[in-house]
Design a protein around this motif. Sequence first.
Motif, PDB file in Angstrom:
ATOM      1  N   ALA A  48       0.810  -1.216   0.000  1.00  0.00           N
ATOM      2  CA  ALA A  48       0.000   0.000   0.000  1.00  0.00           C
ATOM      3  C   ALA A  48       0.842   1.265   0.000  1.00  0.00           C
ATOM      4  O   ALA A  48       0.303   2.366   0.047  1.00  0.00           O
ATOM      5  N   VAL A  49       2.161   1.102  -0.032  1.00  0.00           N
ATOM      6  CA  VAL A  49       3.064   2.259  -0.008  1.00  0.00           C
ATOM      7  C   VAL A  49       3.946   2.228  -1.245  1.00  0.00           C
ATOM      8  O   VAL A  49       4.678   1.266  -1.483  1.00  0.00           O
ATOM      9  N   ASN A  50       3.864   3.297  -2.027  1.00  0.00           N
ATOM     10  CA  ASN A  50       4.705   3.427  -3.213  1.00  0.00           C
ATOM     11  C   ASN A  50       5.431   4.766  -3.134  1.00  0.00           C
ATOM     12  O   ASN A  50       4.850   5.772  -2.744  1.00  0.00           O
ATOM     13  N   ILE A  51       6.709   4.765  -3.495  1.00  0.00           N
ATOM     14  CA  ILE A  51       7.513   5.990  -3.426  1.00  0.00           C
ATOM     15  C   ILE A  51       7.928   6.395  -4.837  1.00  0.00           C
ATOM     16  O   ILE A  51       8.578   5.626  -5.542  1.00  0.00           O
TER      17      ILE A  51
ATOM     18  N   PHE B 175       5.135  10.216  -1.685  1.00  0.00           N
ATOM     19  CA  PHE B 175       4.648   8.927  -1.201  1.00  0.00           C
ATOM     20  C   PHE B 175       3.185   8.742  -1.598  1.00  0.00           C
ATOM     21  O   PHE B 175       2.361   9.643  -1.405  1.00  0.00           O
ATOM     22  N   VAL B 176       2.873   7.584  -2.145  1.00  0.00           N
ATOM     23  CA  VAL B 176       1.505   7.241  -2.522  1.00  0.00           C
ATOM     24  C   VAL B 176       1.023   6.169  -1.551  1.00  0.00           C
ATOM     25  O   VAL B 176       1.567   5.061  -1.516  1.00  0.00           O
ATOM     26  N   LEU B 177       0.008   6.500  -0.751  1.00  0.00           N
ATOM     27  CA  LEU B 177      -0.518   5.587   0.256  1.00  0.00           C
ATOM     28  C   LEU B 177      -1.944   5.185  -0.113  1.00  0.00           C
ATOM     29  O   LEU B 177      -2.800   6.051  -0.344  1.00  0.00           O
ATOM     30  N   ASN B 178      -2.188   3.896  -0.140  1.00  0.00           N
ATOM     31  CA  ASN B 178      -3.536   3.377  -0.404  1.00  0.00           C
ATOM     32  C   ASN B 178      -4.161   3.035   0.944  1.00  0.00           C
ATOM     33  O   ASN B 178      -3.974   1.942   1.465  1.00  0.00           O
TER      34      ASN B 178
END
Length: 443
Positions: free
Chosen positions: A18-21, A163-166
Amino acid sequence: MRTDFWKKTAAFGLQDDAVNILSNAADYKSQVLEQIAKAEQRIIITALYLEDDDAGREILAALHQASLTKPNLKITILVDYHRARRGRIGESKSEGNAKLYCEYNEKYNSNVKVFGVPIKAREIFGVLHLKGLVFDDILLYTGASINDVYVQQHDRYRLDRYFVLNQKGICDSIESFMNEIMLVSAATPRIDSRPIADYSEIKLAHKQLMRTLKKTKYKEPRASNKNQLSARMFLGFGRRGNDLNKLIKNLFDQTKEELVLYTPYFNFPAPLMRSLRKLLKHGKKVTIVVGDKTANDFYISPEKPFNTIGGLPYLYETILQKFLKSHNKYLEQGLLKVYIWKDNDNSFHLKGVCSDSKRHLLSGHNLNPRAWSLDIENGILLDDPNKTLEQRIEAEKVQILKHCIQINNYDELETMSDYPAPVQKILGKIKRVKGDIILKRFI
């Protein structure tokens, strides 16, 4: 302070994937446009500003088009009220970015709404420095605002962290804060339709909003978190009772092995400077990544006309040089590592704290006195006891360090005598009247 200070705040659970940088400004722009196109229910953008330039117009147009295509899509933009109503520093008086917002509102007649939030009576005393872009249940968290340089619209870029958090609960919490605190106040007017309320008209409501913000916290999850990887949200406003400041100091103080810091402006508040000295004294590792003075967004190259604001990058360097001189033995021992970032005429805007590769603070907080006591800030703490994110965080760090040089001795930095004559003159004048002591509180 207790070692588990952050655990006083309930955590939102995160899945490992769920975490993409993101690694660069161009990817940031692509992600924003991609998420605008995908969103079905809500878009919430909170930033210092959305600029009236090519990038700002492209993204604002995409938001209006998305609203027209999907009438049920709720789109809300919050920017700093004062910043939106002035031109860039050094430019003649203008309507500022609000002119763009009004023109596009009239042109598209969509459901996009732009609000201005005044934090202090004047911009110099504090701004809206909250971060986060919500697209349905996706949060894109970055310290970047929206303009040509922040998204690398043309050749130049200003590097940040992305940071992309789902995580639906985090997005819900941000929306609740916006709806229940910000938008219910008369101090947060629409700034995309004329006439825009003058500050004198909202002054009383503004005072009440400021009192409310100093007591406000983000809503926490109702259900207990069973995930090892988790996220906690913090709000910080004012010198006293500031949970974000408490968290940052706690991360400094409870570091057992290594503290990694990113800051664009080297000017730590006194409480953090004391914590840094204590860490080094006790044999803990400290890594600091800071932008070169030429990578500062206030830097003016010597061939261009100089004005007072152009002295700031040099003042930051003098503060860094003084710090390194008094801690040079730690540089030589390898406990203190300082990296200076420079990539041609691009600029550096990273900020963040990493403690023992287990706790990662994402924030717009510049780790300076202004963020500590004047601006309103937020942050997300990623608690990662099993170091699930370690490879991703390390890959981000490697990318950043590609454009860095390591300082091994304090005398590798330039000093006052090396600076252009106009810079020497202004800094000399400031130091003679001890104005630097006061100025450091505002930068």
